[in-house]
Design a protein around this motif. Structure first.
Motif, PDB file in Angstrom:
ATOM      1  N   ASP A   1     -16.006  -7.874 -20.929  1.00  0.00           N
ATOM      2  CA  ASP A   1     -16.194  -9.326 -20.820  1.00  0.00           C
ATOM      3  C   ASP A   1     -15.021 -10.037 -20.132  1.00  0.00           C
ATOM      4  OD1 ASP A   1     -14.476  -8.811 -22.823  1.00  0.00           O
ATOM      5  OD2 ASP A   1     -15.620  -9.772 -24.438  1.00  0.00           O
ATOM      6  N   SER A   2     -14.303  -9.281 -19.285  1.00  0.00           N
ATOM      7  CA  SER A   2     -13.181  -9.901 -18.569  1.00  0.00           C
ATOM      8  C   SER A   2     -13.472  -9.890 -17.069  1.00  0.00           C
ATOM      9  CB  SER A   2     -11.882  -9.136 -18.844  1.00  0.00           C
ATOM     10  OG  SER A   2     -10.897  -9.506 -17.906  1.00  0.00           O
ATOM     11  N   SER A   3     -13.858 -11.055 -16.531  1.00  0.00           N
ATOM     12  CA  SER A   3     -14.199 -11.105 -15.107  1.00  0.00           C
ATOM     13  C   SER A   3     -12.969 -10.803 -14.238  1.00  0.00           C
ATOM     14  CB  SER A   3     -14.790 -12.463 -14.738  1.00  0.00           C
ATOM     15  OG  SER A   3     -13.952 -13.491 -15.180  1.00  0.00           O
ATOM     16  N   TYR A   4     -11.783 -11.193 -14.737  1.00  0.00           N
ATOM     17  CA  TYR A   4     -10.561 -10.915 -13.969  1.00  0.00           C
ATOM     18  C   TYR A   4     -10.363  -9.400 -13.847  1.00  0.00           C
ATOM     19  CZ  TYR A   4      -5.672 -10.385 -12.681  1.00  0.00           C
ATOM     20  OH  TYR A   4      -4.525  -9.992 -12.036  1.00  0.00           O
ATOM     21  N   GLN A   5     -10.478  -8.699 -14.984  1.00  0.00           N
ATOM     22  CA  GLN A   5     -10.289  -7.239 -14.961  1.00  0.00           C
ATOM     23  C   GLN A   5     -11.356  -6.553 -14.111  1.00  0.00           C
ATOM     24  OE1 GLN A   5      -7.906  -5.147 -16.036  1.00  0.00           O
ATOM     25  NE2 GLN A   5      -6.742  -6.989 -16.522  1.00  0.00           N
ATOM     26  N   GLN A   6     -12.588  -7.083 -14.179  1.00  0.00           N
ATOM     27  CA  GLN A   6     -13.670  -6.499 -13.381  1.00  0.00           C
ATOM     28  C   GLN A   6     -13.355  -6.641 -11.890  1.00  0.00           C
ATOM     29  OE1 GLN A   6     -17.258  -8.377 -14.819  1.00  0.00           O
ATOM     30  NE2 GLN A   6     -17.289  -7.177 -16.686  1.00  0.00           N
ATOM     31  N   ASP A   7     -12.843  -7.812 -11.526  1.00  0.00           N
ATOM     32  CA  ASP A   7     -12.477  -8.030 -10.121  1.00  0.00           C
ATOM     33  C   ASP A   7     -11.364  -7.069  -9.702  1.00  0.00           C
ATOM     34  OD1 ASP A   7     -12.763  -9.586  -7.671  1.00  0.00           O
ATOM     35  OD2 ASP A   7     -10.723 -10.249  -8.095  1.00  0.00           O
ATOM     36  N   GLN A   8     -10.382  -6.875 -10.607  1.00  0.00           N
ATOM     37  CA  GLN A   8      -9.279  -5.934 -10.331  1.00  0.00           C
ATOM     38  C   GLN A   8      -9.818  -4.520 -10.123  1.00  0.00           C
ATOM     39  OE1 GLN A   8      -5.745  -6.723 -10.099  1.00  0.00           O
ATOM     40  NE2 GLN A   8      -6.852  -8.625  -9.780  1.00  0.00           N
ATOM     41  N   LEU A   9     -10.803  -4.139 -10.931  1.00  0.00           N
ATOM     42  CA  LEU A   9     -11.407  -2.803 -10.805  1.00  0.00           C
ATOM     43  C   LEU A   9     -12.037  -2.624  -9.431  1.00  0.00           C
ATOM     44  CD1 LEU A   9     -13.202  -2.263 -14.253  1.00  0.00           C
ATOM     45  CD2 LEU A   9     -11.205  -1.046 -13.404  1.00  0.00           C
ATOM     46  N   VAL A  10     -12.800  -3.646  -9.006  1.00  0.00           N
ATOM     47  CA  VAL A  10     -13.453  -3.551  -7.695  1.00  0.00           C
ATOM     48  C   VAL A  10     -12.404  -3.437  -6.590  1.00  0.00           C
ATOM     49  CG1 VAL A  10     -15.004  -4.705  -6.061  1.00  0.00           C
ATOM     50  CG2 VAL A  10     -15.493  -4.802  -8.509  1.00  0.00           C
ATOM     51  N   GLN A  11     -11.331  -4.252  -6.712  1.00  0.00           N
ATOM     52  CA  GLN A  11     -10.256  -4.203  -5.718  1.00  0.00           C
ATOM     53  C   GLN A  11      -9.596  -2.827  -5.677  1.00  0.00           C
ATOM     54  OE1 GLN A  11     -10.071  -6.703  -3.733  1.00  0.00           O
ATOM     55  NE2 GLN A  11     -11.348  -8.031  -4.993  1.00  0.00           N
ATOM     56  N   SER A  12      -9.563  -2.165  -6.842  1.00  0.00           N
ATOM     57  CA  SER A  12      -8.892  -0.851  -6.887  1.00  0.00           C
ATOM     58  C   SER A  12      -9.806   0.278  -6.396  1.00  0.00           C
ATOM     59  CB  SER A  12      -8.407  -0.552  -8.310  1.00  0.00           C
ATOM     60  OG  SER A  12      -9.520  -0.341  -9.159  1.00  0.00           O
ATOM     61  N   GLY A  13     -11.031  -0.084  -5.979  1.00  0.00           N
ATOM     62  CA  GLY A  13     -11.910   0.913  -5.346  1.00  0.00           C
ATOM     63  C   GLY A  13     -12.777   1.718  -6.281  1.00  0.00           C
ATOM     64  N   VAL A  14     -13.129   1.162  -7.469  1.00  0.00           N
ATOM     65  CA  VAL A  14     -13.943   1.979  -8.394  1.00  0.00           C
ATOM     66  C   VAL A  14     -15.402   2.087  -7.954  1.00  0.00           C
ATOM     67  CG1 VAL A  14     -12.526   1.428 -10.420  1.00  0.00           C
ATOM     68  CG2 VAL A  14     -14.588   0.123 -10.008  1.00  0.00           C
TER      69      VAL A  14
END
Length: 515
Positions: A121-134
């Motif tokens: 439920d953390s949109s910030y962390q989700q965005d970080q994940l996408v940026q990190s190439g998951v």
């Protein structure tokens, strides 16, 4: 020693030591895991508060042989919402991400679950994940281990959580995600898996690029096939799948290129299946079928083929439907089908059974949308056929009064359509319409329209078109003069719209001509 004591002791042993070797750490991890798996009250919170999370992060960073077990401990802890923020602060997400490149399926499973739960439920962390190439990694895992159900499930859930983000959609346009998702949809073991995949497809389908990719990769066909397989049952989960999938097909048809792909010049599998939905006992499929047909009818060439296929006949059989949303869409679809198609307007506009049903809808007290679409369809029959038989049939069915009522609608487009239809009708067959005109007091209404200080210019122009048509009939010319229409026309002769002023002057001359 109680469970509580053994957990406290394990946490204490880890926290006081600066560098436990793997053999020493393992039994403590076993104790923590046992407490978590046994759902011991507040175990996760106790672990987070003990200050050992950085130690767990270090164990994951060093890629030790305990990494798999540590990832499992973190995954079980992260079931508790209260510990997710501490896990993020301890840097656990950062050290878990590299483990998504592992070739150990158990490690992938534990890592996927841990990351998924922490970032749920953390949109910030989700965005970080996408940026990190998951995103590419998740797709690769599903591609590499398509038969590993728990692992596929974890990756699909992760994609489902991330699919709403624009950055995710961008990443997925570069990958053949459609092929992977359709393969998994066809082998989905249960409704839950189906719904996750449908949700991902729905989120991604909002992108025009992916819409076309989906159409080219056979996503609509796979959805249609799934619907065919589930039809006829009464299981609520299956009915839900049918609803989501049929809505999804409709949304994929909103893109012009993807719609044409599915139409396949009239022989497309999806188009053929959609036609069969119109005859389905499932009201959801009837509605989706009506919406889909309306999308196919956006194209002039498609429309000709659809008329050849007898689509209007199929729609007419559905007119018995008592569902206002279905009625509304079918009326709109029929209107699109006759748009620019003189022959179709002629056939449908003379159909007494259809006209009788349309009249009922023109009276639909509780559904303004259905009422409006029914009136617009009547106007379309006259506008696109321009045929005396159609005018006569509409007048016989008592449709003229509905067109007059439509001319006073709050929607300019509807007012124009009605006024143009009435002008055509009066020019073609004044005898059929003069009585309804009198009964509905059309002339005072037109006079009021011309004099309305805030009336739209295009509506006044359409009203003038109708008055012009009436002025060419000797009977109606007398009546126009009796309501002093000349006065209203004179007021318009110096209107700021030169087009309007010119038309008003021209009609004024016709009315003044006594020859």
């Amino acid at each position: 020693m109680t469970d509580t004591d053994s957990l406290s002791e394990a946490l204490s042993a880890i926290s006081v030591s600066t560098g436990l070797i793997e053999e020493e750490l393992k039994p403590h991890l076993d104790t923590m895991l046992a407490a978590l798996l046994e759902k011991k009250k507040d175990a996760a919170v106790e672990i987070a508060r003990s200050g050992i999370l950085p130690t767990l992060a270090q164990a994951l960073r060093s890629q030790s042989c305990l990494s798999c077990q540590v990832a499992l401990v973190v995954a079980e802890m992260a079931r508790e919402a209260a510990v997710r923020e501490p896990c993020i602060e301890a840097g656990l997400v950062k050290v878990l991400v590299p483990h998504l490149s592992s070739n150990n399926q158990e490690m992938l499973l534990n890592t996927g679950r841990a990351i998924g739960r922490i970032c749920f439920d953390s949109s910030y962390q989700q965005d970080q994940l996408v940026q990190s190439g998951v995103i590419p990694r998740l797709v690769s895992i599903i591609r590499e281990y398509p038969e590993n159900e728990p692992l596929v499930n974890v990756c699909l859930l992760a994609l489902c959580n991330l699919a709403d983000m624009d950055s995710s959609r961008e990443a997925l346009t570069e990958l053949d995600v459609a092929g992977i998702l359709t393969f998994q949809l066809k082998r989905a073991p249960d409704a839950e898996r189906r719904h996750i995949i449908l949700e991902i497809l729905g989120s991604l389908g909002a992108s025009d690029t992916l819409k076309l990719q989906f159409a080219e990769s056979g996503v609509p066909a796979a959805l249609s096939e799934m619907i065919q397989g589930l039809q006829g049952g009464s299981d609520p989960h299956d009915l839900c799948s049918i609803k989501i999938a049929s809505n999804l097909i409709v949304s994929l048809l909103l893109g012009d290129e993807s719609m044409q792909k599915c139409f396949g010049e009239g022989s497309g599998l999806v188009y053929q299946d959609v036609l069969s939905w119109l005859q389905s006992h499932n009201t959801q499929l009837q509605l989706s079928g009506a919406l889909a047909i309306a999308n196919f009818a956006r194209n002039a060439t498609n429309k000709v083929r659809m008329l050849e296929d007898g689509v209007t006949e199929r729609i007419k059989t559905l007119l018995r439907s008592d569902m206002p949303p279905v009625q509304f869409k079918l009326l709109g679809t029929l209107r699109m089908m006759v748009d620019g198609q003189e022959e179709a307007a002629l056939v449908l506009g003379r159909d007494a059974v259809l006209l009788a049903r349309v009249m009922e809808w023109c009276e639909a007290k509780d559904h303004a949308g259905v009422r409006g679409e029914a009136s617009r369809l009547l106007a379309a029959f006259i506008r696109h056929s321009r045929n005396p038989e159609v005018v006569h049939a509409v007048a016989n069915a008592d449709g003229v009064r509905h067109l007059i009522s439509m001319a006073t609608s709050e929607h300019v487009i509807m007012q124009n359509e009605a006024l143009v239809a009435l002008a055509i009708a009066s020019a073609i067959d004044i005898e059929s319409v003069k009585e309804p005109f009198r009964e509905a007091e059309l002339l005072p209404m037109l006079k009021k329209m011309l004099e309305d200080p805030v009336g739209a210019v295009e509506v006044k122009f359409s009203a003038l078109g109708l008055i012009c048509s009436l002025a060419n009939s000797s009977v109606m010319k007398v009546e126009l003069n009796s309501v002093n229409m000349k006065e209203s026309l004179s007021l318009l002769t110096d209107h700021s719209s030169s087009k309007l002023a010119s038309q008003a002057s021209s009609i004024l001359a016709t009315l003044s001509d006594t020859s």
